[in-house]
Design a protein around this motif. Structure first.
Motif, mmCIF file in Angstrom:
data_model
loop_
_atom_site.group_PDB
_atom_site.id
_atom_site.type_symbol
_atom_site.label_atom_id
_atom_site.label_comp_id
_atom_site.label_asym_id
_atom_site.label_seq_id
_atom_site.Cartn_x
_atom_site.Cartn_y
_atom_site.Cartn_z
ATOM 1 N N UNK A 7 7.539 -5.250 -5.254
ATOM 2 C CA UNK A 7 7.725 -5.911 -6.550
ATOM 3 C C UNK A 7 7.077 -7.295 -6.566
ATOM 4 N N UNK A 8 7.196 -8.013 -5.459
ATOM 5 C CA UNK A 8 6.657 -9.372 -5.399
ATOM 6 C C UNK A 8 5.128 -9.356 -5.391
ATOM 7 N N UNK A 9 4.548 -8.425 -4.631
ATOM 8 C CA UNK A 9 3.093 -8.354 -4.565
ATOM 9 C C UNK A 9 2.485 -7.735 -5.819
ATOM 10 N N UNK A 10 3.224 -6.834 -6.468
ATOM 11 C CA UNK A 10 2.716 -6.187 -7.661
ATOM 12 C C UNK A 10 1.968 -4.907 -7.340
ATOM 13 N N UNK A 11 1.807 -4.038 -8.319
ATOM 14 C CA UNK A 11 1.158 -2.731 -8.081
ATOM 15 C C UNK A 11 -0.269 -2.846 -7.582
ATOM 16 N N UNK A 12 -0.943 -3.932 -7.922
ATOM 17 C CA UNK A 12 -2.340 -4.094 -7.497
ATOM 18 C C UNK A 12 -2.473 -4.127 -5.981
ATOM 19 N N UNK A 14 -0.064 -2.849 -3.804
ATOM 20 C CA UNK A 14 0.841 -1.889 -3.162
ATOM 21 C C UNK A 14 0.120 -1.118 -2.060
ATOM 22 N N UNK A 15 -1.124 -0.700 -2.314
ATOM 23 C CA UNK A 15 -1.892 0.011 -1.295
ATOM 24 C C UNK A 15 -2.154 -0.846 -0.071
ATOM 25 N N UNK A 16 -2.444 -2.127 -0.278
ATOM 26 C CA UNK A 16 -2.672 -3.035 0.856
ATOM 27 C C UNK A 16 -1.421 -3.151 1.721
ATOM 28 N N UNK A 17 -0.246 -3.212 1.066
ATOM 29 C CA UNK A 17 1.001 -3.313 1.819
ATOM 30 C C UNK A 17 1.234 -2.047 2.642
ATOM 31 N N UNK A 77 -4.573 -7.844 8.079
ATOM 32 C CA UNK A 77 -3.986 -7.421 6.808
ATOM 33 C C UNK A 77 -2.724 -8.209 6.498
ATOM 34 N N UNK A 78 -1.967 -8.573 7.544
ATOM 35 C CA UNK A 78 -0.779 -9.397 7.321
ATOM 36 C C UNK A 78 -1.132 -10.771 6.793
ATOM 37 N N UNK A 79 -2.128 -11.405 7.402
ATOM 38 C CA UNK A 79 -2.555 -12.725 6.923
ATOM 39 C C UNK A 79 -3.176 -12.627 5.533
ATOM 40 N N UNK A 80 -3.861 -11.523 5.263
ATOM 41 C CA UNK A 80 -4.443 -11.327 3.935
ATOM 42 C C UNK A 80 -3.351 -11.236 2.871
#
Length: 581
Positions: A7-12, A14-17, A77-80
């Protein structure tokens, strides 16, 4: 917690997470696999089987290479994602906030929002940068190692599996307790922040009554409570973290005892036992690290939940296209029911029609629902029952932009932005010409303020308009309304507590507004009430009387009593220390 991160990162993003979590999981599992390779390598070397040891070392080298790749990918990816939070979260919060009903913004929620937008943002970045990796590897790496141990010797593996629920239970107990204490610390911090802001705003009153040296008791109490909560957290946290960490070492001690007993009973080869115990020792480090970080992760989860709660708030429902405005300037309330709490109605069955081009004064005792009624017209909240129409259209059928284009509010507590005087007036109509701005300022008496300020129109008004008096801020607010030229102007006690000069300017502006707009005034001034085309009297959220001053004076005892009380209050003054009538 993963749902809150989404929710915090947003759907844009979600794939990165999800990709980050996959790489993180792969990194943790591969670490366990690499550790498991130590058993055949050590056993072969101790037995002198160099060929077998060589094959084992080759497998170990390949696995370590995969570990390095997975570690690099998950770290990047975590730092990104942490960078995404730092650069976009405030924008996303802003976009969310503008979609919420204006009634959502209570002082308590604003204090919470401020705390979440600052400390919460840093906590989210900390989750990606420092917390998730040690906790996930501290769980998955030992789990993988335990499965390998079960494969090499089922008795030692079973010992680890039996110890796992105990370790988990103690970790969960420790982390849950820490999370609860953190919630109390956070609540105390929010209260202290609110009292600091209150203390700053009350400086004129506190100094006027000499209440600066001995402090401000509400602020002092809030700070004491915050310090007490922080001390309680420290006192409660460390013993529980020690117990959780001790459980890991006790589990390894139990494994060591079982291994020695098996060796003494000749149920296991001594060389194999040494290799398996070396593998088992690898369990303790990550688990202890996970225990140390689990409390911090639970505290971070609380911050994530508070941020996610903001994104969970339902937006103000808006239509794709507004209903047509068929009666510009008209306002109609039909059997309106509304309550801030479900069990108590603040507005109870109010029906009211305000024809276009008229002036309606809303009167009544404190708490009767006057301000709430004006907020429902501006759709700060949606009604629980009935309907509110502006311009002949239900406010729920208008977009926020179209609704507010019909209304110019003038509140008693005026807020000015930390900008120039002219910029604060232009908020009413940013595209207005200089001539229109000057004319609106003249009608509201702002031109007199401009003349005596050193920088004229470019004079800064300070944060909240602190460089101006309350009456001067009120004049600027009226100039905004004049410049906007909205069909409806709502004034909530706009003439209350003004000196004679400022009241004269305000009354002049009201006459101009009345000639071009519908006025709805929450009024206490007798002159304003008397001049209204319609007077609506509220008590306990219901209309108890409506009509002109002449009609109500002769037919409504409650209005007559209200009028007499106001006349008596107007006649009192202070002279030579005595109250004279």
């Amino acid at each position: 917690m993963i749902g809150d991160l989404l929710k915090i990162l947003g759907p844009r993003h979600a794939g990165d997470l999800r990709r980050y979590l996959l790489w993180l999981g792969a990194y943790a599992v591969l670490q366990g696999v690499a550790t498991a390779f130590l058993v055949p390598v050590l056993a072969a070397m101790i037995h002198g089987d160099m060929e077998r040891a060589g094959y084992g070392l080759l497998g170990l080298a390949l696995t370590v290479l995969l570990v390095a790749v997975a570690h690099y990918r998950q770290a990047m990816k975590g730092f990104s994602l942490a960078l995404v939070v730092l650069t976009t979260l405030h924008d996303r919060l802003g976009a969310k906030l503008v979609s919420l009903p204006l009634g959502w913004f209570s002082s308590e929620r604003v204090g919470r929002l401020s705390r979440s937008a600052t400390g919460g943002t840093m906590m989210v970045t900390n989750v990606f940068a420092h917390l998730l990796t040690p906790v996930v590897t501290g769980v998955l790496t030992p789990a993988t190692t335990a499965l390998a141990l079960l494969f090499f010797d089922w008795r030692l593996g079973l010992t680890v599996l039996l110890a796992a629920p105990v370790i988990y239970a103690l970790h969960h107990w420790s982390a849950s307790w820490i999370a609860r204490t953190e919630q109390r610390v956070d609540a105390a911090g929010v209260e202290a922040s609110n009292r600091v802001v209150e203390f700053a705003r009350l400086q004129p009153v506190l100094r006027a009554f000499g209440r600066t040296r001995e402090g401000y008791p509400p602020l002092d109490q809030a700070i004491d409570a915050q310090q007490q909560a922080g001390g309680d957290r420290l006192g409660a946290t460390f013993p529980r973290l020690l117990v959780a960490g001790l459980s890991v070492h006790l589990a390894f001690a139990a494994l060591l005892v079982v291994g020695v007993m098996l060796a003494l009973a000749h149920a296991i080869d001594t060389v194999e036992l040494v290799a398996l115990l070396a593998l088992s020792a690898r369990l303790a480090g990550p688990l202890a690290e996970a225990a140390a970080r689990s409390g911090q992760l639970r505290m971070a989860a609380n911050d994530l939940r508070r941020l996610a709660d903001i994104f969970d708030q339902p937006p103000l429902p808006e239509p794709a296209r507004s209903l047509p405005i068929s009666d510009p300037g008209a306002v109609c309330l039909s059997n309106v029911v509304f309550g801030y709490r479900p069990e108590q109605a603040t507005i109870d069955g109010v029906s009211l029609r305000v024809p276009a081009g008229t002036m309606t004064a809303i009167i009544g005792p404190s708490g009767s629902g006057k301000t709430t009624l004006t907020r429902l017209i501006m759709r700060f909240h949606d009604v629980d029952g009935g309907a509110v129409q502006v311009g002949g259209a239900d406010v729920r059928g208008l977009t926020s932009a179209d609704l507010m284009a019909q209304i110019a509010p003038v509140m008693q507590d005026v807020y000015l932005f930390d900008d120039t005087l002219e910029a604060n007036i232009r908020i009413g109509a940013p595209d207005a010409s200089d001539q229109d701005v000057r004319e609106a300022a003249r009608l509201a008496g702002v031109d007199e303020i401009v003349e005596r300020l050193p920088q004229g129109w470019r004079s800064p008004v300070g944060e909240g308009g602190g460089a101006l008096s309350g009456g001067e801020r009120q004049r600027i607010s009226l100039a905004r309304a004049l410049l906007k030229k909205a069909p409806i102007v709502i004034l909530d006690e706009a003439t209350a507590a003004l000196d004679a000069e400022n009241e004269r300017h305000v009354q002049n502006a009201l006459r101009t507004l009345r000639a071009r707009s519908t006025l709805i005034v929450v009024a206490h001034q007798l002159s304003t009430i008397r001049s209204a085309d319609q007077i609506v009297m509220l008590e306990h959220g219901a209309v108890v009387a409506a009509g002109t001053h002449q009609q109500l004076s002769t037919s409504e005892p409650r209005y007559a009593a209200f009028w007499r009380e106001r006349q008596r209050a107007r006649g009192w003054r202070l002279a030579d220390g005595e109250a004279l009538s």
